[in-house]
Design a protein around this motif. Structure first.
Motif, PDB file in Angstrom:
ATOM      1  N   PHE A 136     -21.494 -22.048 -23.532  1.00 52.13           N
ATOM      2  CA  PHE A 136     -20.198 -22.099 -22.855  1.00 52.13           C
ATOM      3  C   PHE A 136     -19.052 -21.898 -23.840  1.00 52.13           C
ATOM      4  O   PHE A 136     -17.987 -21.386 -23.471  1.00 52.13           O
ATOM      5  CB  PHE A 136     -20.019 -23.432 -22.121  1.00 52.13           C
ATOM      6  N   ALA A 137     -19.250 -22.298 -25.077  1.00 53.48           N
ATOM      7  CA  ALA A 137     -18.195 -22.131 -26.082  1.00 53.48           C
ATOM      8  C   ALA A 137     -17.780 -20.673 -26.199  1.00 53.48           C
ATOM      9  O   ALA A 137     -16.598 -20.366 -26.375  1.00 53.48           O
ATOM     10  CB  ALA A 137     -18.679 -22.663 -27.427  1.00 53.48           C
ATOM     11  N   THR A 138     -18.743 -19.743 -26.071  1.00 48.87           N
ATOM     12  CA  THR A 138     -18.422 -18.316 -26.143  1.00 48.87           C
ATOM     13  C   THR A 138     -17.600 -17.891 -24.941  1.00 48.87           C
ATOM     14  O   THR A 138     -16.590 -17.179 -25.074  1.00 48.87           O
ATOM     15  CB  THR A 138     -19.715 -17.484 -26.216  1.00 48.87           C
ATOM     16  N   LEU A 139     -18.022 -18.339 -23.731  1.00 49.77           N
ATOM     17  CA  LEU A 139     -17.255 -18.026 -22.527  1.00 49.77           C
ATOM     18  C   LEU A 139     -15.849 -18.604 -22.613  1.00 49.77           C
ATOM     19  O   LEU A 139     -14.857 -17.947 -22.289  1.00 49.77           O
ATOM     20  CB  LEU A 139     -17.967 -18.577 -21.284  1.00 49.77           C
ATOM     21  N   SER A 140     -15.769 -19.856 -23.043  1.00 47.12           N
ATOM     22  CA  SER A 140     -14.487 -20.554 -23.111  1.00 47.12           C
ATOM     23  C   SER A 140     -13.541 -19.871 -24.085  1.00 47.12           C
ATOM     24  O   SER A 140     -12.339 -19.718 -23.812  1.00 47.12           O
ATOM     25  CB  SER A 140     -14.714 -22.011 -23.523  1.00 47.12           C
ATOM     26  N   ALA A 141     -14.053 -19.437 -25.234  1.00 50.24           N
ATOM     27  CA  ALA A 141     -13.208 -18.784 -26.231  1.00 50.24           C
ATOM     28  C   ALA A 141     -12.638 -17.483 -25.686  1.00 50.24           C
ATOM     29  O   ALA A 141     -11.472 -17.147 -25.922  1.00 50.24           O
ATOM     30  CB  ALA A 141     -14.013 -18.521 -27.498  1.00 50.24           C
ATOM     31  N   ASP A 142     -13.433 -16.753 -24.926  1.00 52.57           N
ATOM     32  CA  ASP A 142     -12.968 -15.491 -24.350  1.00 52.57           C
ATOM     33  C   ASP A 142     -11.837 -15.736 -23.353  1.00 52.57           C
ATOM     34  O   ASP A 142     -10.822 -15.039 -23.361  1.00 52.57           O
ATOM     35  CB  ASP A 142     -14.137 -14.776 -23.674  1.00 52.57           C
ATOM     36  N   TRP A 143     -11.985 -16.756 -22.521  1.00 51.90           N
ATOM     37  CA  TRP A 143     -10.960 -17.029 -21.513  1.00 51.90           C
ATOM     38  C   TRP A 143      -9.744 -17.717 -22.124  1.00 51.90           C
ATOM     39  O   TRP A 143      -8.626 -17.612 -21.598  1.00 51.90           O
ATOM     40  CB  TRP A 143     -11.559 -17.846 -20.373  1.00 51.90           C
ATOM     41  N   ARG A 144      -9.936 -18.411 -23.226  1.00 54.27           N
ATOM     42  CA  ARG A 144      -8.797 -19.031 -23.901  1.00 54.27           C
ATOM     43  C   ARG A 144      -7.834 -17.944 -24.394  1.00 54.27           C
ATOM     44  O   ARG A 144      -6.605 -18.136 -24.401  1.00 54.27           O
ATOM     45  CB  ARG A 144      -9.282 -19.894 -25.064  1.00 54.27           C
ATOM     46  N   LYS A 145      -8.382 -16.803 -24.824  1.00 58.24           N
ATOM     47  CA  LYS A 145      -7.535 -15.696 -25.261  1.00 58.24           C
ATOM     48  C   LYS A 145      -6.645 -15.195 -24.122  1.00 58.24           C
ATOM     49  O   LYS A 145      -5.582 -14.612 -24.362  1.00 58.24           O
ATOM     50  CB  LYS A 145      -8.401 -14.543 -25.773  1.00 58.24           C
ATOM     51  N   VAL A 154     -24.998 -17.188 -17.089  1.00 57.97           N
ATOM     52  CA  VAL A 154     -25.402 -17.779 -18.363  1.00 57.97           C
ATOM     53  C   VAL A 154     -26.081 -19.122 -18.142  1.00 57.97           C
ATOM     54  O   VAL A 154     -27.175 -19.390 -18.674  1.00 57.97           O
ATOM     55  CB  VAL A 154     -24.183 -17.934 -19.297  1.00 57.97           C
ATOM     56  N   MET A 155     -25.466 -19.994 -17.366  1.00 54.50           N
ATOM     57  CA  MET A 155     -26.017 -21.326 -17.157  1.00 54.50           C
ATOM     58  C   MET A 155     -27.306 -21.282 -16.340  1.00 54.50           C
ATOM     59  O   MET A 155     -28.262 -22.020 -16.625  1.00 54.50           O
ATOM     60  CB  MET A 155     -24.982 -22.230 -16.468  1.00 54.50           C
ATOM     61  N   GLY A 156     -27.345 -20.408 -15.346  1.00 53.31           N
ATOM     62  CA  GLY A 156     -28.562 -20.290 -14.540  1.00 53.31           C
ATOM     63  C   GLY A 156     -29.747 -19.839 -15.361  1.00 53.31           C
ATOM     64  O   GLY A 156     -30.861 -20.358 -15.208  1.00 53.31           O
ATOM     65  N   ALA A 157     -29.520 -18.882 -16.265  1.00 53.74           N
ATOM     66  CA  ALA A 157     -30.612 -18.410 -17.117  1.00 53.74           C
ATOM     67  C   ALA A 157     -31.112 -19.527 -18.029  1.00 53.74           C
ATOM     68  O   ALA A 157     -32.324 -19.650 -18.279  1.00 53.74           O
ATOM     69  CB  ALA A 157     -30.140 -17.216 -17.953  1.00 53.74           C
ATOM     70  N   LEU A 158     -30.204 -20.363 -18.520  1.00 50.22           N
ATOM     71  CA  LEU A 158     -30.614 -21.479 -19.383  1.00 50.22           C
ATOM     72  C   LEU A 158     -31.418 -22.510 -18.602  1.00 50.22           C
ATOM     73  O   LEU A 158     -32.389 -23.079 -19.115  1.00 50.22           O
ATOM     74  CB  LEU A 158     -29.378 -22.136 -20.002  1.00 50.22           C
ATOM     75  N   ILE A 159     -31.032 -22.777 -17.362  1.00 49.10           N
ATOM     76  CA  ILE A 159     -31.775 -23.735 -16.539  1.00 49.10           C
ATOM     77  C   ILE A 159     -33.201 -23.251 -16.316  1.00 49.10           C
ATOM     78  O   ILE A 159     -34.166 -24.019 -16.429  1.00 49.10           O
ATOM     79  CB  ILE A 159     -31.058 -23.953 -15.189  1.00 49.10           C
ATOM     80  N   VAL A 160     -33.351 -21.970 -16.018  1.00 43.02           N
ATOM     81  CA  VAL A 160     -34.688 -21.396 -15.819  1.00 43.02           C
ATOM     82  C   VAL A 160     -35.487 -21.452 -17.116  1.00 43.02           C
ATOM     83  O   VAL A 160     -36.663 -21.818 -17.127  1.00 43.02           O
ATOM     84  CB  VAL A 160     -34.577 -19.952 -15.300  1.00 43.02           C
ATOM     85  N   GLU A 161     -34.838 -21.111 -18.231  1.00 44.95           N
ATOM     86  CA  GLU A 161     -35.520 -21.111 -19.529  1.00 44.95           C
ATOM     87  C   GLU A 161     -36.041 -22.497 -19.882  1.00 44.95           C
ATOM     88  O   GLU A 161     -37.142 -22.634 -20.435  1.00 44.95           O
ATOM     89  CB  GLU A 161     -34.550 -20.633 -20.608  1.00 44.95           C
ATOM     90  N   HIS A 162     -35.285 -23.545 -19.566  1.00 41.81           N
ATOM     91  CA  HIS A 162     -35.692 -24.917 -19.893  1.00 41.81           C
ATOM     92  C   HIS A 162     -36.504 -25.564 -18.764  1.00 41.81           C
ATOM     93  O   HIS A 162     -36.822 -26.742 -18.829  1.00 41.81           O
ATOM     94  CB  HIS A 162     -34.460 -25.766 -20.211  1.00 41.81           C
ATOM     95  N   GLU A 163     -36.800 -24.780 -17.717  1.00 43.07           N
ATOM     96  CA  GLU A 163     -37.665 -25.200 -16.604  1.00 43.07           C
ATOM     97  C   GLU A 163     -37.078 -26.378 -15.842  1.00 43.07           C
ATOM     98  O   GLU A 163     -37.800 -27.273 -15.403  1.00 43.07           O
ATOM     99  CB  GLU A 163     -39.081 -25.502 -17.107  1.00 43.07           C
ATOM    100  N   LEU A 215     -16.674 -16.966 -12.747  1.00 37.66           N
ATOM    101  CA  LEU A 215     -17.775 -17.709 -12.132  1.00 37.66           C
ATOM    102  C   LEU A 215     -19.088 -16.935 -12.212  1.00 37.66           C
ATOM    103  O   LEU A 215     -20.149 -17.523 -12.439  1.00 37.66           O
ATOM    104  CB  LEU A 215     -17.443 -18.033 -10.678  1.00 37.66           C
ATOM    105  N   ARG A 216     -19.022 -15.635 -12.029  1.00 37.79           N
ATOM    106  CA  ARG A 216     -20.253 -14.843 -12.129  1.00 37.79           C
ATOM    107  C   ARG A 216     -20.849 -14.934 -13.530  1.00 37.79           C
ATOM    108  O   ARG A 216     -22.059 -15.093 -13.688  1.00 37.79           O
ATOM    109  CB  ARG A 216     -19.963 -13.386 -11.768  1.00 37.79           C
ATOM    110  N   ALA A 217     -19.993 -14.816 -14.537  1.00 35.20           N
ATOM    111  CA  ALA A 217     -20.481 -14.925 -15.908  1.00 35.20           C
ATOM    112  C   ALA A 217     -20.995 -16.325 -16.199  1.00 35.20           C
ATOM    113  O   ALA A 217     -22.049 -16.513 -16.831  1.00 35.20           O
ATOM    114  CB  ALA A 217     -19.362 -14.553 -16.887  1.00 35.20           C
ATOM    115  N   TYR A 218     -20.272 -17.333 -15.744  1.00 38.08           N
ATOM    116  CA  TYR A 218     -20.650 -18.737 -15.945  1.00 38.08           C
ATOM    117  C   TYR A 218     -21.988 -19.046 -15.282  1.00 38.08           C
ATOM    118  O   TYR A 218     -22.897 -19.608 -15.910  1.00 38.08           O
ATOM    119  CB  TYR A 218     -19.531 -19.612 -15.376  1.00 38.08           C
ATOM    120  N   HIS A 219     -22.130 -18.650 -14.020  1.00 37.19           N
ATOM    121  CA  HIS A 219     -23.379 -18.920 -13.302  1.00 37.19           C
ATOM    122  C   HIS A 219     -24.550 -18.160 -13.919  1.00 37.19           C
ATOM    123  O   HIS A 219     -25.666 -18.690 -14.001  1.00 37.19           O
ATOM    124  CB  HIS A 219     -23.235 -18.534 -11.830  1.00 37.19           C
TER     125      HIS A 219
END
Length: 373
Positions: free
Chosen positions: A255-264, A207-216, A201-205
């Motif tokens: 998210f694809a990068t996060l998902s691939a890591d956890w899929r392993k 990454v996604m939080g930074a993208l939300i800020v970047e796209h305003e 969750l920390r990694a997910y939040h």
């Protein structure tokens, strides 16, 4: 008022001692310098106590009053110290020149103690007011910075602005809302260790939080398994629909990068994203002591329903949203028909599009291509 620390700059020892004695009788502390160069060295010494006021002679060897004053005003750390020029009657033209450079006032060399008291106290009062104003400004900036850690940057700026109260009270505006929901999060939480869940969750939040800020985008809230973000409020964004879709594409890609890591590690996690545009009422929501900045309207409900309807890895967008995105800055977006979706709470089927990517980047590979009806 309480006494200040005053620097007396004069090349004549008698004149310095006369001013020092008068100032100390008035309750001030003093420090002396025999010319402008020595005065600047005193002021710039790393361990020196701050000076509240400078009494500056004009005619001095090595560095006169004009040169000293000019260097003081060019120094960011010294320019706000008020300077009173001490002059004789035949130096009035030089006094005017000093005031133009930035001197706060002037005193005749044969100074009356009461005039000295009045001029010094006036200058110290102005300095204290400026110091308080700077401190208040710095405090506001610190508070805004702290608010931005708990609120969306746009909402933090709104709370601390003069005209923010009207928007906080409530207003109506067209927005584009986006819901992002994690798939398989419940089963993941049941099978993974709590530390693993928290780490994901920390990694997910992050990454996604930074993208939300970047796209305003304005983040209304996030839970463990999802985000609710909207655009075009409180800051107006003519391309709000296109911004939301681009954010969704970026989220899916990262998210694809996060998902691939956890899929392993044996955990299959995906996201589904729904986006809709419409009018909403926005403003302060909550109760005294705990307020949020939120939005209420059909667009919010529709975006939530589309998110729930979306297949894993799918960005499902209302047809109206995609049309508005294409009209304003969204010509690079690539989509395919998503069909008419029957959604809970809506009496008619909702026409949709499935976003596959943008023309600047490959369409999503290895992700679900979406469902059509």
């Amino acid at each position: 008022m309480s006494g200040g620390r005053i620097l007396v700059v004069d090349d004549t020892h008698f004149n310095r001692r006369l001013l020092v004695r008068l100032l100390e009788d008035l309750g001030h502390r003093t420090v002396e310098a025999e010319n402008g160069r020595v005065a600047l060295d005193v002021l710039r010494a790393p361990d020196t106590e701050p000076v509240d006021l400078i009494l500056l002679d004009i005619e001095m060897p090595e560095m006169d009053g004009h040169e000293t004053l000019a260097e003081l005003k060019a120094d960011d750390g010294l320019r706000d110290i008020p300077v009173i020029v001490v002059s004789s009657v035949d130096e009035l033209e030089s006094v005017v020149r000093c005031i133009r450079i930035g001197a706060a006032d002037y005193l005749p060399k044969s100074v009356d103690p009461e005039i000295l008291r009045a001029r010094v106290e006036a200058s110290l009062t102005q300095k204290h007011l400026r110091d308080n104003e700077r401190e208040l400004t710095a405090t506001i900036e610190r508070q805004r910075s702290q608010l931005a850690r708990f609120l969306s940057p746009q909402v933090a700026a709104l709370v601390s602005s003069e005209d923010g109260e009207a928007l906080l009270a409530g207003h109506r505006r067209e927005i584009t809302a986006m819901f992002t929901d994690l798939r398989n999060f419940t089963s993941f939480s049941e099978t993974a260790e709590p530390e693993e869940v928290l780490g994901f969750l920390r990694a997910y939040h992050a990454v996604m939080g930074a993208l939300i800020v970047e796209h305003e985008g304005t983040l209304e809230h996030f839970a463990g398994d999802g985000f609710m973000t909207f655009f075009n409020d409180p800051v107006l964004q003519p391309d709000h629909a296109a911004r939301a879709i681009r954010l969704a594409v970026a989220m899916r890609e990262h998210f694809a990068t996060l998902s691939a890591d956890w899929r392993k590690r044996g955990h299959v996690l995906e996201i589904g994203i729904g986006i809709a545009t419409g009018f909403a009422t926005l403003g302060r929501i909550g109760f005294e002591g705990r307020y949020d900045y939120g939005a209420i309207g059909n667009a919010i409900i529709l975006a939530s329903r589309l998110s729930g309807e979306a297949a894993p890895g799918e960005i499902l967008v209302a047809a109206r949203t995609f049309a508005e995105a294409e009209e304003v800055g969204g010509g690079d977006l690539v989509a395919e028909p998503g069909g008419d979706r029957t959604l809970k709470g809506f009496s008619r089927a909702i026409p949709t599009h499935v976003i596959t990517g943008t023309r600047e980047q490959p369409t999503s590979q290895g992700l679900a291509t979406g469902r059509t009806t």
